[in-house]
Motif scaffolding. Structure first.
Motif, mmCIF file in Angstrom:
data_model
loop_
_atom_site.group_PDB
_atom_site.id
_atom_site.type_symbol
_atom_site.label_atom_id
_atom_site.label_comp_id
_atom_site.label_asym_id
_atom_site.label_seq_id
_atom_site.Cartn_x
_atom_site.Cartn_y
_atom_site.Cartn_z
ATOM 1 N N PRO A 369 17.119 -6.376 -5.809
ATOM 2 C CA PRO A 369 16.566 -5.130 -6.338
ATOM 3 C C PRO A 369 15.048 -5.115 -6.301
ATOM 4 O O PRO A 369 14.396 -6.154 -6.436
ATOM 5 C CB PRO A 369 17.087 -5.104 -7.786
ATOM 6 N N ILE A 370 14.490 -3.940 -6.052
ATOM 7 C CA ILE A 370 13.046 -3.666 -6.086
ATOM 8 C C ILE A 370 12.296 -4.256 -4.897
ATOM 9 O O ILE A 370 11.180 -3.849 -4.595
ATOM 10 C CB ILE A 370 12.387 -4.164 -7.401
ATOM 11 N N ALA A 371 12.891 -5.168 -4.152
ATOM 12 C CA ALA A 371 12.183 -5.827 -3.050
ATOM 13 C C ALA A 371 12.028 -4.895 -1.855
ATOM 14 O O ALA A 371 12.870 -4.031 -1.599
ATOM 15 C CB ALA A 371 12.932 -7.087 -2.634
ATOM 16 N N ASN A 372 10.955 -5.104 -1.079
ATOM 17 C CA ASN A 372 10.685 -4.260 0.077
ATOM 18 C C ASN A 372 11.207 -4.913 1.364
ATOM 19 O O ASN A 372 12.041 -5.807 1.331
ATOM 20 C CB ASN A 372 9.188 -3.938 0.179
ATOM 21 N N HIS A 373 10.668 -4.492 2.495
ATOM 22 C CA HIS A 373 11.194 -4.908 3.798
ATOM 23 C C HIS A 373 11.069 -6.407 4.045
ATOM 24 O O HIS A 373 11.871 -6.986 4.777
ATOM 25 C CB HIS A 373 10.454 -4.136 4.899
ATOM 26 N N VAL A 374 10.073 -7.047 3.448
ATOM 27 C CA VAL A 374 9.922 -8.496 3.622
ATOM 28 C C VAL A 374 10.235 -9.235 2.330
ATOM 29 O O VAL A 374 9.717 -10.329 2.073
ATOM 30 C CB VAL A 374 8.511 -8.853 4.144
ATOM 31 N N LEU A 375 11.091 -8.629 1.506
ATOM 32 C CA LEU A 375 11.558 -9.228 0.251
ATOM 33 C C LEU A 375 10.437 -9.473 -0.748
ATOM 34 O O LEU A 375 10.554 -10.347 -1.623
ATOM 35 C CB LEU A 375 12.317 -10.538 0.522
ATOM 36 N N ARG A 376 9.356 -8.716 -0.611
ATOM 37 C CA ARG A 376 8.257 -8.837 -1.552
ATOM 38 C C ARG A 376 8.356 -7.754 -2.615
ATOM 39 O O ARG A 376 8.979 -6.711 -2.421
ATOM 40 C CB ARG A 376 6.923 -8.718 -0.824
ATOM 41 N N LEU A 377 7.686 -7.998 -3.737
ATOM 42 C CA LEU A 377 7.615 -7.019 -4.819
ATOM 43 C C LEU A 377 6.263 -6.327 -4.752
ATOM 44 O O LEU A 377 5.222 -6.989 -4.791
ATOM 45 C CB LEU A 377 7.779 -7.710 -6.178
ATOM 46 N N GLY A 378 6.253 -4.999 -4.634
ATOM 47 C CA GLY A 378 5.003 -4.271 -4.586
ATOM 48 C C GLY A 378 4.659 -3.805 -3.190
ATOM 49 O O GLY A 378 5.516 -3.712 -2.313
ATOM 50 N N ASP A 379 3.377 -3.533 -3.001
ATOM 51 C CA ASP A 379 2.880 -2.963 -1.762
ATOM 52 C C ASP A 379 2.707 -4.064 -0.723
ATOM 53 O O ASP A 379 1.899 -4.977 -0.887
ATOM 54 C CB ASP A 379 1.542 -2.262 -2.014
ATOM 55 N N GLU A 380 3.442 -3.966 0.365
ATOM 56 C CA GLU A 380 3.416 -4.994 1.412
ATOM 57 C C GLU A 380 2.058 -5.108 2.084
ATOM 58 O O GLU A 380 1.711 -6.149 2.649
ATOM 59 C CB GLU A 380 4.497 -4.665 2.441
ATOM 60 N N SER A 381 1.275 -4.017 2.057
ATOM 61 C CA SER A 381 -0.024 -4.045 2.729
ATOM 62 C C SER A 381 -1.047 -4.894 1.986
ATOM 63 O O SER A 381 -2.097 -5.225 2.523
ATOM 64 C CB SER A 381 -0.561 -2.615 2.879
ATOM 65 N N GLN A 382 -0.763 -5.241 0.736
ATOM 66 C CA GLN A 382 -1.697 -6.030 -0.054
ATOM 67 C C GLN A 382 -1.324 -7.509 0.006
ATOM 68 O O GLN A 382 -0.145 -7.866 0.035
ATOM 69 C CB GLN A 382 -1.691 -5.549 -1.508
ATOM 70 N N SER A 383 -2.337 -8.353 0.024
ATOM 71 C CA SER A 383 -2.079 -9.792 0.054
ATOM 72 C C SER A 383 -1.684 -10.276 -1.339
ATOM 73 O O SER A 383 -1.977 -9.644 -2.346
ATOM 74 C CB SER A 383 -3.327 -10.532 0.540
ATOM 75 N N GLY A 384 -0.993 -11.409 -1.359
ATOM 76 C CA GLY A 384 -0.648 -12.017 -2.636
ATOM 77 C C GLY A 384 0.598 -11.462 -3.288
ATOM 78 O O GLY A 384 0.911 -11.839 -4.426
ATOM 79 N N THR A 385 1.328 -10.568 -2.631
ATOM 80 C CA THR A 385 2.553 -10.045 -3.230
ATOM 81 C C THR A 385 3.611 -11.146 -3.277
ATOM 82 O O THR A 385 3.730 -11.958 -2.361
ATOM 83 C CB THR A 385 3.089 -8.847 -2.427
ATOM 84 N N GLN A 386 4.386 -11.157 -4.340
ATOM 85 C CA GLN A 386 5.351 -12.220 -4.564
ATOM 86 C C GLN A 386 6.729 -11.851 -4.018
ATOM 87 O O GLN A 386 7.072 -10.680 -3.892
ATOM 88 C CB GLN A 386 5.465 -12.501 -6.069
ATOM 89 N N PHE A 387 7.519 -12.891 -3.727
ATOM 90 C CA PHE A 387 8.896 -12.673 -3.318
ATOM 91 C C PHE A 387 9.719 -12.130 -4.482
ATOM 92 O O PHE A 387 9.356 -12.308 -5.660
ATOM 93 C CB PHE A 387 9.527 -13.977 -2.827
ATOM 94 N N ALA A 388 10.829 -11.485 -4.137
ATOM 95 C CA ALA A 388 11.764 -11.016 -5.154
ATOM 96 C C ALA A 388 12.266 -12.193 -5.979
ATOM 97 O O ALA A 388 12.341 -13.332 -5.503
ATOM 98 C CB ALA A 388 12.944 -10.307 -4.491
#
Length: 623
Positions: A369-388
């Motif tokens: 849940p909530i994860a994006n296309h690369v299984l990250r939480l939040g905006d993929e264009s920003q660095s430092g986003t964490q995995f689901a």
């Protein structure tokens, strides 16, 4: 003499040369011209329309449990005891310290190595991978040098420190962009290495290709060379090397698994299961709808993904993917519920079907849940986003248990409900005739606009000289009145007004499309769509209204040309004596007294008509 006087009388001109046409007569001439022009534009829009069926919509796969944890049965014969919960006690992330070393390979596009691999110093300053998403498009620095024939590929290898014996290995395959060994997959590669894996992150093999000309089979051969590099390492079990592929690279993974029968397992993160034409057509069409783009803009997607890209040398739209063997190894498929790029329901079904046909029933599917296309939480264009949450833990458990050959005890399909908004467009196919017409039309339009712009710059120069000189003379030496170019009957002003209006509409069209693309990019990066679509909705009907008004204005201009031509006796039969000569010489012009002005008018008209044809090609006159 009587006959000639009759012709003059029928022309509708008064004794002072002014036209006596009534408003009704002008309308009677303008209306058929308008109907013919609109009919032509509507016909073009209809001829370039392509079928597109979004049904079934709202497809789902209900998972068996919301718990994404992956567990295995203990097996004392393999040295794996049970933990306190009765599951296999596997090495966890953080069990070992991790060391790094870098190796450089020179790889040709046929997959052969030029020379021998050699170690180089690790660029600690370049290792920013733990701060960037897995499919980073950052090009990095100092890696991946290519001359188009071969490419120097840096491979960053992470190894568990103090672990005994031979270890399983994992090779990472890049998604879209130009990721390097130093800016991609750092956190997941570090995690797996700390749990006992030897991981290899290479520079993305691209040679002299671009995103749209990528050589996927060649990339597969290069990645397999990295697999061979791990197998040759003394601390790696050669029969336990797997792949970690994200998004676009899931196409490449199919080629690797098909050609290398020793691949032990694979992790597919948001995989693109279908051909690029189908996969990209799906996600772009879906995203255009999700951001609230007008249906007219959505129709553009249909035309683009029905194009015959091979006509311009792009052959990746219709890859011949080796699906029959691509899923023959144990496979972990991971999706994010906020992923708006992947056909998850049909993709999961396709993977299961092909795996079962290949005799493989070891397929695990997780949806976070909530994860994006690369299984990250939040905006993929920003660095430092964490995995689901729990993804790295689940991945590590699955990879460890699978490498050990243990029996999985957790549910095969788990996590949040898997959802897909529209169907994968199976009906997409290359339409050669439409593509050829579109290419010719757009090239001609650009050329005409450039030539017309040059002509108008010359005209501007003449006007400046006329203003400074106080007067202007036509080709015949006679003054051209208040128009330095020699336009008569207001045709010059009409031409300027219609050209500016048409070009402004073209700019609005481009701005609207650009806004849609930006909204889609924000959506793909994990941002929520705007509550009110704004310009990406209202700009399309505004363009339609303006274009209709422009067509009507052009019909009025042509009606006026006919009116003046009748007054001059050009359209009489036979033509009035000397009428043609006086028009050509400019002494009694219909359009303009100078040859330059007449050429400028018809060239500008052709350019503006081509712009309208471009609008029609993209469906502006039917949606």
């Amino acid at each position: 003499m009587k006959r000639r006087m009759a012709v003059v009388s029928n022309s509708g001109a008064s004794a002072d040369g002014r036209s006596q046409w009534s408003a009704g007569r002008r309308l009677a001439v303008s209306l058929p011209i308008f109907i013919v022009m609109v009919g032509l534009l509507v016909s073009i829009s209809n001829l370039t329309t392509v079928p597109w069926d979004n049904n079934p919509t709202g497809q789902t796969i209900e998972t068996l449990t919301s718990d994404t944890a992956v567990t295995f049965a203990a097996d004392e014969t393999k040295g794996v005891s049970a933990d306190t919960a009765g599951n296999a006690a596997l090495d966890q992330a953080g069990t070992y310290e991790v060391s790094k070393r870098a190796v450089v390979l020179e790889v040709a596009r046929d997959g052969t190595l030029v020379g021998s691999p050699h170690e180089v110093a690790v660029d600690e300053n370049g290792d920013v991978s733990q701060q960037t998403p897995d499919n980073s498009t950052d090009t990095g620095s100092g890696t991946g040098d290519s001359d188009g024939v071969t490419q120097h590929i840096t491979v960053l290898i992470r190894e568990p420190v103090g672990a005994q014996g031979k270890h399983p290995g994992m090779v990472f395959l890049h998604g879209a962009g130009y990721g390097t060994a130093y800016n991609s997959f750092g956190d997941v590669a570090e995690t797996l290495a700390s749990a006992g894996f030897v991981t290899a992150v290479p520079d993305k093999p691209v040679w002299n290709t671009s995103d749209v000309t990528r050589d996927y089979p060649a990339s597969a051969r290069a990645y397999d060379a990295v697999v061979g590099l791990l197998r040759d390492s003394g601390n790696v079990d050669a029969d336990k090397v797997g792949l970690y592929a994200t998004s676009e690279s899931s196409w490449i993974a199919q080629y690797v698994v098909d050609s290398d029968r020793r691949i032990a397992f694979q992790v597919l993160l948001s995989p693109m299961v279908f051909t690029p034409r189908q996969s990209l057509g799906f996600f772009v069409s879906q995203d255009f709808a999700l951001v609230g783009a007008n249906e007219g803009y959505q129709s553009i997607v249909r035309r683009v993904f029905n194009s015959d890209a091979a006509l311009v040398g792009l052959h990746n739209f219709d890859l011949d993917l080796p699906e029959t063997t691509a899923y023959r190894v144990p496979t972990l498929v991971a999706y994010g519920s906020k992923d708006v790029m992947t056909a998850q329901v049909e993709g999961a079904k396709r993977i299961l079907t092909k795996a079962h046909e290949a005799g493989n029933w070891d397929v695990t599917i997780r949806s976070y849940p909530i994860a994006n296309h690369v299984l990250r939480l939040g905006d993929e264009s920003q660095s430092g986003t964490q995995f689901a949450d729990d993804y790295l833990k689940d991945l590590t458990a699955w990879a460890s248990g699978t490498a050990l050959g243990l029996q999985q005890t957790s549910e095969r399909v788990a996590g949040s409900t898997i959802y897909q908004s529209i169907a994968v467009p199976d009906e997409l196919r290359p339409r050669t005739a439409m593509t050829a017409y579109g290419l010719i039309l757009h090239v001609d339009t650009v050329l005409l606009l450039v030539i017309t712009a040059v002509m108008w710059l010359v005209a501007l120069g003449r006007r400046v000289r006329w203003r400074w000189g106080g007067r202007s003379r036509g080709a015949s030496g006679r003054r051209s009145g208040n128009d330095p170019l020699g336009f008569t009957h207001g045709f010059g002003n009409a031409l300027v007004t219609l050209s500016i209006t048409t070009l402004a509409t073209l700019l609005l069209f481009g701005a609207g499309l650009a806004q849609v693309i930006l909204a889609v990019m924000r959506l793909d990066w994990g941002a929520a769509p705007d509550e009110e679509p704004g310009m990406i909705w209202w700009s399309w009907p505004v363009i339609q209204v303006v274009c209709t008004v422009v067509v009507w204005a052009w019909s009025r201009v042509f009606a006026r040309l006919i009116e003046v031509a009748v007054d001059r006796g050009i359209l009489a039969w036979p033509p009035r004596a000397g009428a043609i000569r006086s028009v050509v010489s400019g002494s009694k012009p219909v359009l303009a007294s100078t040859r330059f002005a007449r050429v400028l008018f018809w060239l500008t008209f052709a350019a503006m008509l081509h712009v309208l044809f471009v609008f029609a090609f993209w469906g502006l006159f039917i949606y």
